[in-house]
Design an enzyme around this catalytic site. Structure first.
Site, PDB file in Angstrom:
ATOM      1  N   THR A 190      -2.866   1.938   1.730  1.00 44.10           N
ATOM      2  CA  THR A 190      -1.950   2.812   0.994  1.00 44.10           C
ATOM      3  C   THR A 190      -0.785   2.008   0.413  1.00 44.10           C
ATOM      4  O   THR A 190      -0.155   2.457  -0.541  1.00 44.10           O
ATOM      5  CB  THR A 190      -1.368   3.888   1.940  1.00 44.10           C
ATOM      6  N   GLY A 242      -7.458 -13.660  12.215  1.00 45.26           N
ATOM      7  CA  GLY A 242      -8.595 -12.871  11.718  1.00 45.26           C
ATOM      8  C   GLY A 242      -8.826 -11.598  12.503  1.00 45.26           C
ATOM      9  O   GLY A 242      -9.932 -11.062  12.526  1.00 45.26           O
ATOM     10  N   GLY A 272      -6.638  -8.812  12.284  1.00 43.92           N
ATOM     11  CA  GLY A 272      -5.962  -7.655  11.688  1.00 43.92           C
ATOM     12  C   GLY A 272      -4.604  -7.396  12.318  1.00 43.92           C
ATOM     13  O   GLY A 272      -4.063  -6.297  12.203  1.00 43.92           O
ATOM     14  N   SER A 319      -1.979  -9.464  11.602  1.00 46.94           N
ATOM     15  CA  SER A 319      -1.037 -10.116  10.684  1.00 46.94           C
ATOM     16  C   SER A 319      -0.547 -11.481  11.137  1.00 46.94           C
ATOM     17  O   SER A 319       0.646 -11.783  11.038  1.00 46.94           O
ATOM     18  CB  SER A 319       0.171  -9.212  10.425  1.00 46.94           C
ATOM     19  N   SER A 362      -1.145 -14.132   9.527  1.00 46.81           N
ATOM     20  CA  SER A 362      -0.725 -14.883   8.335  1.00 46.81           C
ATOM     21  C   SER A 362       0.682 -14.466   7.900  1.00 46.81           C
ATOM     22  O   SER A 362       1.511 -15.321   7.582  1.00 46.81           O
ATOM     23  CB  SER A 362      -1.725 -14.737   7.193  1.00 46.81           C
ATOM     24  N   GLU A 394       1.666 -15.191   0.099  1.00 41.30           N
ATOM     25  CA  GLU A 394       0.284 -14.923   0.543  1.00 41.30           C
ATOM     26  C   GLU A 394      -0.643 -14.774  -0.670  1.00 41.30           C
ATOM     27  O   GLU A 394      -1.734 -15.314  -0.704  1.00 41.30           O
ATOM     28  CB  GLU A 394       0.247 -13.660   1.411  1.00 41.30           C
ATOM     29  N   ASP A 453       2.478  -5.880   5.875  1.00 35.76           N
ATOM     30  CA  ASP A 453       2.488  -6.828   6.995  1.00 35.76           C
ATOM     31  C   ASP A 453       3.809  -7.591   7.049  1.00 35.76           C
ATOM     32  O   ASP A 453       4.422  -7.749   8.109  1.00 35.76           O
ATOM     33  CB  ASP A 453       1.329  -7.826   6.856  1.00 35.76           C
ATOM     34  N   TYR A 491     -11.477  -6.666  -0.333  1.00 37.06           N
ATOM     35  CA  TYR A 491     -10.113  -6.123  -0.459  1.00 37.06           C
ATOM     36  C   TYR A 491      -9.717  -5.941  -1.928  1.00 37.06           C
ATOM     37  O   TYR A 491      -9.230  -4.886  -2.334  1.00 37.06           O
ATOM     38  CB  TYR A 491      -9.129  -7.058   0.254  1.00 37.06           C
TER      39      TYR A 491
END
Ligand code: GLA
Length: 340
Positions: free
Chosen positions: A19, A101, A103, A105, A107, A135, A147, A196
């Protein structure tokens, strides 16, 4: 010389996925798993050695284009350097207890910690924006701001209702009688290679027909002829409604209602947005059948990673690949005198 320690939390999203990219709402919380960057400023390059990676990240401070052979984690560092354009370099180390990896966050936490270590000055929203651009530049994924904004705006004991159009952050107290658990599905996900970007384009195709999805009602979606685009838009419109409802329910302590909304959110991400996996679906089914689990859903981009569950205390025991997550404060930095 100054010794710098920057720390940035990861996040788990309770509800409101896919969203943020269309200016909707999401309800993440910053968590007690975090990334730390420690070292000293100076010189003309950023040199970071990670505890969990064999190769260091070595990035000249004037970098503009990010060379492709760089290891993935070093690309995030390079993205921040390219966006921040620091006047001095940095020499230090990175450690993190965030799984990659998953989910959660990792990164965004790395980007925010690096930006603070390199001397970013400004507010939480500007820091989040800079790291979002970093990013996008680093891995070419058109990610939203959830994130990074969750990491820079965390509040102890609170979830965060993010309005991704105004970037307004409303802290929502977490009731004391629940726990938030993340369980890894076993599927590693890679945002760059996932669909994505394709989903984002689908959402934009929906917006081209009905206008801003945050101001669209379910009825308006009939105007979208393409069946796939209509389902993508239906996810976003319904998820925006669920997210605001969940924030209100959480604030009033109605945790059962939040749990039900989380289950509906998972079904929508699975059927309409099609970003779940069979392992995520099976894990959600398993968790919601346990006594004391109020609701569960995939969290973050999907295509693998974790399920988040809202539970009564003790309903799920933490262990390997299962974390009990505490709502935590924002990213921070301290500059102290170098200890020898
Ligand atoms: C990733 C992106 C976020 C958001 C989520 C899905 O985590 O980085 O911006 O779009 O996926 O909600």
């Amino acid at each position: 010389m100054r010794d710098v320690l920057a720390r940035a939390p990861g996040r788990v999203n309770l509800i409101g996925d896919h969203t943020d990219t269309s200016g909707g709402w999401c309800l993440p919380m910053a968590i007690d798993l975090a990334t730390e960057v420690r070292g000293t400023r100076g010189g003309y390059e950023v040199f970071l050695q990670s505890e969990s990676e064999p190769m260091p990240a070595v990035v000249p401070i004037e970098i503009v284009d990010i060379p492709s052979p760089l290891p993935l984690w070093a690309r995030y560092v390079a993205g921040v350097v390219a966006e921040l354009r620091p006047t001095t370099g940095f020499h230090g180390t990175v450690r993190s207890d965030l799984p990659t990896g998953a989910g959660l966050s990792s990164s965004a936490a790395l980007e925010v910690a690096v930006a603070l270590a390199l001397g970013f000055e400004g507010g939480a929203v500007d820091l989040a924006r800079l790291c979002q651009r970093a990013e996008q530049r680093a891995v070419g994924v058109p990610c939203g701001i959830m994130d990074q904004l969750a990491s820079t705006s965390g509040r102890d004991g609170h979830a965060l209702l993010l309005d991704c159009a105004s970037l307004d952050v409303k802290a929502v107290p977490m009731p004391p009688d629940v726990e938030v658990i993340a369980v890894h599905s076993g599927d590693e996900r890679m945002l760059a290679t996932s669909a994505y970007g394709e989903r984002r384009r689908d959402v934009e195709a929906g917006i081209a027909v009905v206008g801003l999805l945050r101001a669209t009602s379910m009825r308006d979606l009939d105007q979208i002829d393409d069946e796939i685009i209509r389902r993508r838009a239906r996810h976003v419109v319904s998820e925006n409604d669920r997210t605001r409802e969940a924030a209100t329910a959480l604030a009033s302590g109605d945790v059962s209602a939040v749990g039900e909304l989380m289950k509906e959110s998972h079904a929508s991400l699975r059927d309409d947005f099609e970003v779940s996996t069979p392992n995520l679906d099976a894990l959600v089914e398993h968790l919601v059948a346990l006594p004391g689990v109020l609701g569960a859903r995939m969290t973050g981009a999907g295509f693998g990673g974790c399920v988040v569950a809202l539970c009564r205390p003790g309903a799920v025991t933490p262990g390997l690949r299962t974390w009990r997550l505490k709502p935590s404060g924002p990213a921070s930095v301290c500059d102290g005198l170098l200890r020898s």
